[in-house]
Design a protein around this motif. Sequence first.
Motif, short mmCIF file in Angstrom:
data_model
loop_
_atom_site.label_atom_id
_atom_site.label_comp_id
_atom_site.label_asym_id
_atom_site.label_seq_id
_atom_site.Cartn_x
_atom_site.Cartn_y
_atom_site.Cartn_z
N THR A 54 -20.15 27.71 -28.19
CA THR A 54 -18.73 28.02 -28.30
C THR A 54 -17.92 26.74 -28.38
O THR A 54 -18.10 25.82 -27.58
N GLY A 55 -17.02 26.69 -29.35
CA GLY A 55 -16.20 25.50 -29.53
C GLY A 55 -15.02 25.47 -28.58
O GLY A 55 -14.50 26.50 -28.16
N SER A 56 -14.60 24.26 -28.24
CA SER A 56 -13.39 24.09 -27.43
C SER A 56 -12.15 24.30 -28.30
O SER A 56 -12.20 24.18 -29.52
N VAL A 57 -11.05 24.61 -27.65
CA VAL A 57 -9.77 24.68 -28.35
C VAL A 57 -9.19 23.28 -28.40
O VAL A 57 -8.83 22.70 -27.37
N ILE A 58 -9.12 22.70 -29.59
CA ILE A 58 -8.63 21.34 -29.80
C ILE A 58 -7.14 21.39 -30.07
O ILE A 58 -6.68 22.13 -30.94
N SER A 59 -6.37 20.62 -29.33
CA SER A 59 -4.93 20.56 -29.49
C SER A 59 -4.55 19.38 -30.38
O SER A 59 -4.93 18.24 -30.08
N PHE A 60 -3.82 19.66 -31.45
CA PHE A 60 -3.39 18.57 -32.33
C PHE A 60 -2.40 17.65 -31.62
O PHE A 60 -2.35 16.45 -31.91
N ASP A 61 -1.62 18.18 -30.69
CA ASP A 61 -0.65 17.37 -29.95
C ASP A 61 -1.34 16.54 -28.87
O ASP A 61 -1.20 15.32 -28.82
N ARG A 62 -2.09 17.21 -28.01
CA ARG A 62 -2.66 16.55 -26.84
C ARG A 62 -3.80 15.60 -27.21
O ARG A 62 -3.88 14.48 -26.70
#
Length: 258
Positions: A54-62
């Motif tokens: 399962t992939g992590s949720v990557i934040s473009f901001d953080r």
Amino acid sequence: MQQLRIRLSISSVLLLVTFVSITAQDTRPKNEIEVRGVLSVPSGEASFSSNGNTGSVISFDRDFDFRNELGFQLQYTHRTENGKHKFLGEYSQTSWNRSNTLTRSFTFLGQTYVANLDTSADLKLSTFRAMYAYRWGNEKIRIGPMADMGVVSTRLELTGTTNNGTRSDSGKITKFAATLGYDLDYDPTSKVNIFNNLGAIAFQGERLFHVEGGARIFVTRQFGFSGGYRALRYRVEKNDNFILVRAHGPFFGGVFRF
């Protein structure tokens, strides 16, 4: 003699009606080609899984803090003689890239990118849409419902140090897209066009929204300049993967009409 006068009077009336109808027609060109530069900064998130990981949720901001980038947009517009029908074809593309030292570890396509090490990200958004609008009004203002359909293509590519060494992985989602909304044209003079267009739709887990407004100023009959502001929000998904891109910013360009 009386019949001749009646015939002359009828002929004069017909000529006058013809003249008035001709002068009342909108003689402005009905076709436009417009090239724009679009300055925008994205926000949003993405998640890509692989082989049961399962992939992590990557934040473009953080995680990457993308900055303003200049993209391009190409449009062709045709309006019918009476102005009721408007057709538009549009292609746009913007790419953002950023290198950053990760503040956390995350999983992308089965690979764990390690915290405290440099990772570069390339985000690309390409869209194509064809639009039809039916508008009511007169030669000054036209407004009415619109529908568009096309393709939204998104890609996120990461390069950095993982638990398996240096890697480069790319996740891409391309989906058919359609929205419903409205289209507005206001022409206070033959050399000024103020416009606004909005479309949105929600289908299962996908959300599509775009809006723009601005003005075109024509310095000659054929050539002019455009400027305004646009915003979009596209969330597309495929299986367990998704990309959400939000972007907004000003645009400017040149217009040729014929």
